[in-house]
Design a protein around this motif. Structure first.
Motif, PDB file in Angstrom:
ATOM      1  N   GLY A 226       0.770  -1.276   0.004  1.00 43.47           N
ATOM      2  CA  GLY A 226      -0.189  -0.053   0.054  1.00 43.47           C
ATOM      3  C   GLY A 226       0.705   1.317   0.060  1.00 43.47           C
ATOM      4  O   GLY A 226       2.168   1.059   0.193  1.00 43.47           O
ATOM      5  N   PHE A 227       0.189   2.310  -0.173  1.00 47.14           N
ATOM      6  CA  PHE A 227       0.893   3.617   0.165  1.00 47.14           C
ATOM      7  C   PHE A 227       1.187   3.958   1.535  1.00 47.14           C
ATOM      8  O   PHE A 227       2.131   3.983   2.074  1.00 47.14           O
ATOM      9  CB  PHE A 227       0.171   4.798  -0.743  1.00 47.14           C
ATOM     10  N   ALA A 228       0.128   4.425   2.071  1.00 49.93           N
ATOM     11  CA  ALA A 228       0.165   4.703   3.418  1.00 49.93           C
ATOM     12  C   ALA A 228      -0.088   3.353   4.309  1.00 49.93           C
ATOM     13  O   ALA A 228      -0.887   2.750   4.056  1.00 49.93           O
ATOM     14  CB  ALA A 228      -0.977   5.873   3.829  1.00 49.93           C
ATOM     15  N   GLY A 229       0.676   3.269   5.482  1.00 45.65           N
ATOM     16  CA  GLY A 229       0.620   2.249   6.147  1.00 45.65           C
ATOM     17  C   GLY A 229      -0.961   2.118   7.070  1.00 45.65           C
ATOM     18  O   GLY A 229      -1.223   3.264   7.067  1.00 45.65           O
ATOM     19  N   PRO A 230      -1.242   1.020   7.419  1.00 40.61           N
ATOM     20  CA  PRO A 230      -2.652   0.944   7.859  1.00 40.61           C
ATOM     21  C   PRO A 230      -2.709   1.932   9.073  1.00 40.61           C
ATOM     22  O   PRO A 230      -3.967   2.275   9.267  1.00 40.61           O
ATOM     23  CB  PRO A 230      -2.699  -0.549   8.043  1.00 40.61           C
ATOM     24  N   GLU A 231      -1.695   1.960  10.036  1.00 40.70           N
ATOM     25  CA  GLU A 231      -1.890   2.914  11.291  1.00 40.70           C
ATOM     26  C   GLU A 231      -2.294   4.326  10.855  1.00 40.70           C
ATOM     27  O   GLU A 231      -2.914   5.005  11.337  1.00 40.70           O
ATOM     28  CB  GLU A 231      -0.767   2.581  12.296  1.00 40.70           C
ATOM     29  N   VAL A 232      -1.291   4.459   9.912  1.00 45.13           N
ATOM     30  CA  VAL A 232      -1.599   6.023   9.182  1.00 45.13           C
ATOM     31  C   VAL A 232      -3.055   6.183   8.515  1.00 45.13           C
ATOM     32  O   VAL A 232      -3.676   7.232   9.123  1.00 45.13           O
ATOM     33  CB  VAL A 232      -0.659   6.347   8.248  1.00 45.13           C
ATOM     34  N   VAL A 233      -3.507   5.235   7.958  1.00 45.06           N
ATOM     35  CA  VAL A 233      -4.869   5.131   7.439  1.00 45.06           C
ATOM     36  C   VAL A 233      -5.701   5.365   8.471  1.00 45.06           C
ATOM     37  O   VAL A 233      -6.730   6.073   8.479  1.00 45.06           O
ATOM     38  CB  VAL A 233      -4.986   4.209   6.549  1.00 45.06           C
TER      39      VAL A 233
END
Length: 576
Positions: A226-233
């Motif tokens: 992915g582009f942004a990591g799941p925690e960032v999302v």
């Protein structure tokens, strides 16, 4: 016990696998205890749940490449502390620790190599070196690998496992996205194959550049991409993420990767992709197929309504039947790359017929109700045509002939399809196909319904099976609109000029493929082999033409329709 990560150490291991002293470990996927030796012999894939544990880079390369074939370059390039960056530790200290842990100067190994004897250039990220982060050295080595692949005209394999751009190098790290992307653009322009192998994890600057720009994108099962990591999302938009979010399977469902391949099959799959893009060997022209009828008088007459019924028979071969039977090898590719998804109503990929590689795509229905429903009755959505557009571009980029197999009632007339630009998707496909600099052969194998069929039917040679039809609209649709009564479909069918004989007289098709006795639905294997025979002979005729001649011939073919002088010769009205 927790999962034991593979041991990493300086240099290349003498064994293809590292190891630890414990005899047992616990799978991070299912939690079951696994015997270490069995787990390692299974390429660090859990035999119970198929969880793919992360591999260290030496193990990865030893698994994929021919033994002893890797010749590294760029080992003298080292990162510099250009900003004097300090987080919990000074950047130079982090670099020193990563070097001690991995035995290399930075996160990329680049070199020439072979896979099943086939030459290629490889650039691979090492997660053990600062999370595979992309800094100036990583960008430089990936760029050098791309330039070497371009100079040698051999495929480039990019193996990614990365947390993203290296923040300790600031904006210089960000510039590597542009640096590497422009190198891949040069490979695309030159028709040199680039294959991405994305493994767990691949994020940030890698996915925003070289890791998602390959001609073919392959991922390991369960890899997080992915582009942004799941925690960032999660923190940014404050919603719970769906199950499997950013997994390889999630990306495949949404049209972002071509293939999700188990580790045990990766080497063979990569070799097939490289082999299918190898320069074509000289081919001895095939003899003209006895199954192709090009004179209208030789085409058996058929009652239009009966023809429509036969064309819709579920026992007729589907596109995937042809792909697996008319060709010697077939690798299905997936996804539109635009986020629409992977439309199952339109399939395609790379195929080999004799010694020639082609791109093949076509509508896919099914042989039973369940598959028909899953395939939307062969009616593509806009993203299906975007996938077709992408595969057409692939054919043009590598000089591969394009074969299309048409069998659809038409493009899907749904609310979401209209919202997502169904008309534009079809128009874009028709326009793109008209200018392809490669031979194009289309075969109507069942239903040829309207613009949904023509979207993959702008060819140098348009052929049709003996019991198939091609029409501006379905007989039922015509009867509903013009006669205000769908029950008058037989009357519409009789007047639309949809039979192969009519179409051949009109010049809409260039030939009719004779079906075996009883029809395609009674003899699938026989029909598939007849189509193979016709395709081989037709492709042999067309490959002799230059790109300019192919485009000009295709242009003239379709420009003639509506010309008054030509229409006077081709009319079929007087025979009724």
């Amino acid at each position: 016990m927790t999962t034991v990560e593979p041991v990493t150490r300086p240099g290349w291991p003498s064994s293809p696998f590292g190891g630890g002293e414990d005899d047992w470990l616990r799978c991070a996927g299912c939690g079951e205890l696994q015997y270490r030796l069995r787990w390692e012999n299974n390429l660090r894939v859990c035999p119970d749940c198929q969880h793919h544990a992360r591999l260290d880079l030496p193990t990865r390369l030893n698994m994929l490449l021919d033994p002893g074939s890797l010749a590294e370059f760029g080992t003298e390039v080292e990162p510099r502390d250009i900003l004097g960056f300090v987080d919990a530790k000074p950047y130079p200290r982090r670099l020193a620790e990563a070097r001690a842990r991995t035995g290399r100067a930075d996160a990329v190994v680049a070199g020439t190599a072979r896979i099943e004897g086939l030459p290629l250039v490889v650039a691979a990220l090492d997660f053990a070196f600062m999370g595979g982060s992309v800094g100036s050295v990583a960008g430089e080595l990936i760029a050098r690998a791309a330039r070497r692949a371009l100079a040698d005209r051999v495929p480039l394999l990019l193996i990614s496992t990365s947390g993203g751009a290296r923040m300790q190098e600031g904006a210089v790290s960000l510039m590597q996205l542009a640096k590497t992307s422009q190198e891949l653009r040069r490979l695309h322009d030159a028709g040199v194959l680039t294959v991405n192998l994305n493994t767990d994890p691949t994020y940030g600057g890698a996915t925003a550049s070289f890791s998602m720009l390959g001609d073919v994108i392959v991922a390991e099962p369960g890899a997080r991409i992915g582009f942004a990591g799941p925690e960032v999302v999660r923190q940014t938009i404050r919603v719970e993420l769906p199950a499997g979010f950013q997994s390889a399977e999630f990306l495949a469902e949404h049209g972002q990767v071509d293939l999700v391949v188990p580790r045990e099959s990766l080497r063979a799959t990569l070799a097939r992709l490289v082999r299918l893009h190898a320069p074509a060997a000289p081919v001895t022209p095939a003899a003209r197929s006895p199954h192709l009828l090009t004179e209208p008088a030789r085409v058996p007459a058929v009652e239009p309504t009966a023809l429509v019924t036969t064309a819709r028979n579920l026992d007729r071969p589907t596109t995937l039947d042809y792909c697996r039977g008319a060709f010697d090898e077939f690798v299905e590719l997936h996804g539109d790359r635009l986020g629409g998804g992977d439309d199952p109503a339109l399939v395609g990929g790379l195929a080999r017929i004799g010694d020639r590689t082609v791109v093949v795509l076509g509508h896919q229905k099914g042989h039973d109700t369940a598959e028909l429903v899953r395939r939307n009755f062969g009616m593509p959505q806009p993203w299906g045509y975007h996938k077709a557009h992408r595969l057409m571009t692939h054919a043009a980029r590598f000089g591969l002939p394009l074969v299309t197999l048409i069998d659809t009632p038409g493009a899907y007339p749904g609310i979401e399809a209209e919202r997502r630009g169904q008309g534009y998707a079809i128009a874009r496909s028709i326009e793109h196909m008209s200018g392809l600099p490669v031979p194009v052969v289309s075969v109507v194998t069942g239903e040829g319904g309207s613009g949904g069929a023509l979207a993959i039917g702008v060819a140098n040679r348009v052929l049709i099976l003996e019991n198939a039809y091609f029409s501006v609209i379905s007989p039922e649709g015509c009867a509903t609109i013009l006669f205000k009564n769908a029950a008058l479909a037989p009357r519409a069918a009789a007047q639309l000029g949809i039979t192969p004989g009519d179409l051949l007289r009109l010049g809409v098709v260039d030939g009719v493929v004779a079906e075996p006795p009883g029809g395609a639905h009674a003899d699938r294997p026989g029909t598939v082999q007849r189509v193979r025979s016709v395709l081989a002979a037709t492709l042999d005729e067309l490959v002799a033409l230059s790109p300019e001649e192919l485009i000009a011939q295709r242009y003239a073919r379709f420009a003639a329709f509506g010309d008054a002088e030509r229409q006077a010769v081709l009319t079929v009205g007087e025979k009724r």
